[in-house]
Design a protein around this motif. Structure first.
Motif, short mmCIF file in Angstrom:
data_model
loop_
_atom_site.label_atom_id
_atom_site.label_comp_id
_atom_site.label_asym_id
_atom_site.label_seq_id
_atom_site.Cartn_x
_atom_site.Cartn_y
_atom_site.Cartn_z
N TRP A 1 -15.30 2.71 8.01
CA TRP A 1 -13.96 3.30 7.90
C TRP A 1 -12.93 2.29 8.38
O TRP A 1 -13.05 1.76 9.51
CB TRP A 1 -13.84 4.58 8.75
N TRP A 2 -11.95 2.04 7.57
CA TRP A 2 -10.84 1.17 7.97
C TRP A 2 -9.72 1.33 6.96
O TRP A 2 -9.80 2.17 6.08
CB TRP A 2 -11.30 -0.28 8.14
N GLN A 3 -8.68 0.52 7.08
CA GLN A 3 -7.49 0.69 6.23
C GLN A 3 -6.85 -0.67 5.95
O GLN A 3 -7.12 -1.64 6.68
CB GLN A 3 -6.43 1.52 6.98
N THR A 4 -5.97 -0.71 4.97
CA THR A 4 -5.20 -1.92 4.70
C THR A 4 -4.55 -2.38 6.02
O THR A 4 -4.53 -3.56 6.35
CB THR A 4 -4.10 -1.63 3.66
N GLU A 5 -4.03 -1.41 6.75
CA GLU A 5 -3.32 -1.71 7.98
C GLU A 5 -4.22 -2.29 9.08
O GLU A 5 -3.75 -3.06 9.91
CB GLU A 5 -2.69 -0.42 8.53
N ASP B 1 -5.14 9.76 9.06
CA ASP B 1 -6.34 10.49 8.64
C ASP B 1 -6.62 11.63 9.61
O ASP B 1 -6.28 11.55 10.79
CB ASP B 1 -7.58 9.58 8.66
N THR C 1 0.84 -1.19 0.00
CA THR C 1 0.00 0.00 0.00
C THR C 1 0.87 1.24 0.00
O THR C 1 2.00 1.22 0.47
CB THR C 1 -1.00 -0.02 1.17
N SER D 1 -20.65 1.10 2.40
CA SER D 1 -19.79 2.04 1.70
C SER D 1 -18.40 1.99 2.31
O SER D 1 -18.26 1.82 3.51
CB SER D 1 -20.38 3.45 1.84
N PRO E 1 -14.55 9.26 2.26
CA PRO E 1 -15.77 9.82 2.85
C PRO E 1 -16.89 9.84 1.81
O PRO E 1 -16.65 10.13 0.64
CB PRO E 1 -15.35 11.25 3.21
N VAL F 1 -7.51 -4.35 -0.13
CA VAL F 1 -7.80 -4.96 1.16
C VAL F 1 -9.30 -5.25 1.33
O VAL F 1 -9.68 -6.23 1.95
CB VAL F 1 -7.25 -4.11 2.33
N THR F 2 -10.14 -4.41 0.75
CA THR F 2 -11.59 -4.65 0.88
C THR F 2 -11.93 -6.04 0.35
O THR F 2 -12.71 -6.77 0.95
CB THR F 2 -12.38 -3.58 0.11
N ARG G 1 -6.82 12.28 4.27
CA ARG G 1 -5.46 11.92 4.67
C ARG G 1 -4.69 13.16 5.12
O ARG G 1 -4.89 14.25 4.57
CB ARG G 1 -4.73 11.28 3.48
O1 PRX Z 1 -8.48 7.85 4.34
C1 PRX Z 1 -9.18 6.70 4.76
C2 PRX Z 1 -9.95 6.14 3.58
O2 PRX Z 1 -9.12 5.14 3.03
C3 PRX Z 1 -7.89 5.05 3.75
C4 PRX Z 1 -7.40 3.62 3.74
O3 PRX Z 1 -7.15 3.22 2.42
P1 PRX Z 1 -6.87 1.71 2.10
O4 PRX Z 1 -5.79 1.21 2.99
O5 PRX Z 1 -6.66 1.62 0.63
O6 PRX Z 1 -8.17 0.94 2.50
C5 PRX Z 1 -9.37 1.26 1.85
C6 PRX Z 1 -10.43 0.26 2.20
C7 PRX Z 1 -10.56 -0.07 3.62
C8 PRX Z 1 -8.21 5.58 5.10
O7 PRX Z 1 -7.06 6.00 5.78
N1 PRX Z 1 -11.22 5.52 3.98
C9 PRX Z 1 -11.50 4.20 4.00
N2 PRX Z 1 -12.79 3.99 4.34
C10 PRX Z 1 -13.34 5.20 4.56
C11 PRX Z 1 -12.34 6.17 4.34
N3 PRX Z 1 -12.58 7.49 4.51
C12 PRX Z 1 -13.82 7.84 4.91
N4 PRX Z 1 -14.83 6.97 5.12
C13 PRX Z 1 -14.64 5.65 4.96
N5 PRX Z 1 -15.65 4.81 5.16
#
Ligand code: PRX
Length: 628
Positions: free
Chosen positions: A410-414, A496, A261, A382, A386, A307-308, A511
């Protein structure tokens, strides 16, 4: 759902009656006070070959361990455990190709396919701990290949099919992959992406790869290098490859996958996830947030390459014994009703997608979805960026017919799994993911580490460990500590910015680093800049993200040409295409502006915020560090 007051959407009686978690507060309070007990209860719903000694070992923070000394295998929990139940012949995966072809797999069939695939990998010498890279479109073999790796304890590294030569090359090299699994090509809007040809170029400089397993998808002729490349369908049909493959009993902390990532600087980093904790996290979040039921037909429209797709196409749904759809193509090809047609055809009950897709489909108008019966839907999701309230409300009204709660996750690769998310009975505010998931303590801090006041913006942090958290950056543990755990003592820095309202609801702003989210995809300014600089005409380059109506953000670049090179429209187009070739079509800049200087600090760092302010016609703020 009926809208009762202002911008709050309350769950309907039907949702309240049928949902697993009736009292959100009760479970949140319990998990908040009994973190380990909560996760232990969740872990017990899965099968372990040997029980853990400790739920959480934080003796070497921030290198947390979960379910220590337990023996487990996530792939076993995704497939084998269902074979002794009524789910044996239940449909696990329905796949539809862009052209409308259809394949489906029961849990029994998926288990058979995964076992054969695992044996094929073993025949190529793949062993526990070896890295295997997968590079293909949205086809069942991607999911099957990932599970096959997990079954034998190999570590998968999926490279999104929308990436190109340099991205694939970097990932093959950094992971030291022994095998590459690649499709001959991928269909995309009626055209073919020549994945094998891209891989051939990347492989020229990837010395660790011993074998290339080629999946036939398009049937277009490809180059097969003797002694290195082998067709999967030929290998798997050899008499020596059967469909019985014993599962590896692995340590809870055994690596499951690497996923690259984009970060603030340099090349993309490999986030490492493990079998035990990640399994518990994805299982539990999927169960509670989508409130999954045996008769659901779930569809996550993301790509398994991100990651999704890892957490909520491959692992979460299968751990829960769900039935799901995977669709190969784009939402609006050949017509903007493609998705709505699929929902009607398969009776989809849960749709999980990204704001960019919703905005993209919204612009074609309501007539397209209204031509289809979408009444099977009961829940929407979703993810990725955002969601603007306008898109939220359209999704809710036009697609969900005002009866489907929207889980903005809301979540992240990490993080591996959902972090800020509602469950279906939580009152919703369009644009907010509501509150942290069970067991998580999160906060929003100012530069000095003090919690900010309600509605003020600050850095989003996590204050408690959770099972599906990344364990490290592969090959770079120091960076893991520095990037995520050093700004505030003992807290995970998300990267974030966010604010929290009077009701404790979180609102993500974006970010705080040099990561650009384009259509929900995460790209680093550094990757785009280094692709530009690798072109012989370019001396220096800078990339920034600017707001875009559909993509959320779009990439804008500034280029200083080498002395003697003439600016021209042709060169501008060539540079855009060059980034597409190096990084991937998703990274193609919207624009290349030729400039003579770039704003830099005295130490030579490009001040992207100054470029951004200029482009947006805003005040660039403090310029004290700007070079003369
Ligand atoms: O900024 C946030 C945004 O996606 C980032 C993580 O990206 P990635 O690791 O590619 O993972 C995406 C899929 C989980 C976060 O730091 N982000 C992810 N979900 C949301 C979001 N921003 C707002 N609302 C969300 N639901």
């Amino acid at each position: 759902m009926e809208q009762l007051s202002g911008e709050i959407f309350y769950p309907s009686k039907d949702v309240l009656k049928k949902t697993r978690v009736k009292d959100w507060n009760q479970l949140a309070d319990f998990a908040g006070e009994n973190l380990e007990a909560f996760w232990e209860k969740e872990a017990k719903e899965l099968k372990w070959f040997k029980k853990w000694d400790k739920v959480l070992d934080d003796s070497k923070k921030p290198f947390f361990k979960w379910f220590t000394n337990g023996k487990v295998n996530i792939a076993y929990n995704c497939l084998d455990v269902h074979l002794d139940t009524h789910r044996k012949n239940k449909v696990a995966l329905i796949w539809e190709g862009e052209k409308g072809e259809h394949r489906s797999f029961s849990y029994f069939a998926l288990h058979r396919e995964v076992s054969s695939f695992a044996n094929a990998l073993k025949s190529l010498g793949v062993q526990k701990g070896d890295r295997v890279t997968l590079y293909m479109g949205r086809i069942p073999e991607l999911l099957i290949g990932m599970l096959a790796c997990a079954r034998i304890g190999a570590i998968h590294s999926v490279v999104y099919g929308g990436f190109s030569v340099e991205s694939l090359h970097e990932r093959l090299e950094d992971s030291h992959s022994k095998v590459l699994i690649v499709a001959d090509g991928a269909f995309q809007r009626g055209k073919i992406v020549p994945l094998k040809a891209i891989a051939d170029e990347a492989l020229q400089r990837a010395a660790s790869v011993e074998s290339v397993l080629v999946i036939k998808r398009t049937g277009e002729p490809v180059n097969m290098e003797y002694g290195r490349d082998i067709w999967y369908h030929e290998l798997v049909n050899l008499p020596m490859i059967n469909s019985k493959c014993p599962v590896e009993e692995l340590d809870s902390e055994h690596p499951l996958y690497l996923l690259y990532t984009s970060g603030t600087t340099g090349k993309p980093k490999a986030i490492l996830h493990t079998h035990g904790g990640y399994m518990v996290g994805t299982y539990s979040t999927f169960k509670y947030v989508f409130d999954i039921r045996d008769d659901d037909r779930y569809w996550c429209a993301a790509d398994p390459g991100w990651v999704t797709g890892h957490s909520y196409i491959v692992y979460g749904p299968l751990l829960n014994g769900a039935t799901q759809l995977m669709y190969e193509g784009a939402p609006n090809f050949p017509f903007p009703n493609r998705w709505w047609q699929l929902i009607e055809k398969y009776g989809i009950t849960i749709l999980y997608t990204a704001p960019t897709a919703i905005r993209g489909l919204m612009r074609f108008g309501e007539a397209w979805p209204n031509r289809h019966d979408l009444s099977s839907l009961r829940l929407l999701g979703s993810v990725g960026e955002p969601i603007n309230p306008e898109a939220w409300k359209w999704y809710h009204r036009v697609i969900g017919k005002e009866k489907c709660p929207i889980m903005d996750t809301w979540w992240q690769t990490e993080t591996g799994a959902f972090m800020i998310t509602p469950t279906p009975t939580v009152p919703l505010k369009p644009g907010s993911g509501t509150k942290p998931f069970f067991g998580l303590k999160m906060d929003i801090l100012d530069e000095e580490g003090n919690p900010v006041k309600a509605n003020e913006e600050g850095f989003l942090v996590v204050k408690t460990p959770w099972p599906s958290m990344m364990r490290t950056i592969y090959n770079d543990p120091d960076k893991y500590v520095e990037k995520y755990w050093s700004k505030y003592e003992g807290m995970y820095l998300t990267g974030d910015s966010a604010r929290r309202d009077e009701d404790g609801y979180y609102w993500i702003i974006g970010r705080t680093d040099d990561v650009i989210k384009v259509s929900g995809y995460r790209l680093g300014t550094a990757e785009i800049e280094s692709a530009l600089v690798s072109h012989p005409a370019v001396a220096e380059a800078a990339a920034i993200g600017l707001p875009h109506e559909i993509k959320g953000n779009a990439i804008h670049t500034y280029v200083i040409l080498k002395v003697g090179v003439e600016k021209s429209e042709t060169l501008r187009e060539e540079l855009i295409a060059h980034v597409g070739h190096e990084v991937g079509p998703i990274a193609k800049p919207e624009n290349v502006e030729f400039v003579d200087v770039l704003p830099k600090t005295r130490s030579g760092k490009i001040m992207r915020r100054v470029l951004k302010a200029r482009a947006l016609g805003q005040d660039p703020g403090n310029l004290a560090t700007l070079e003369e």
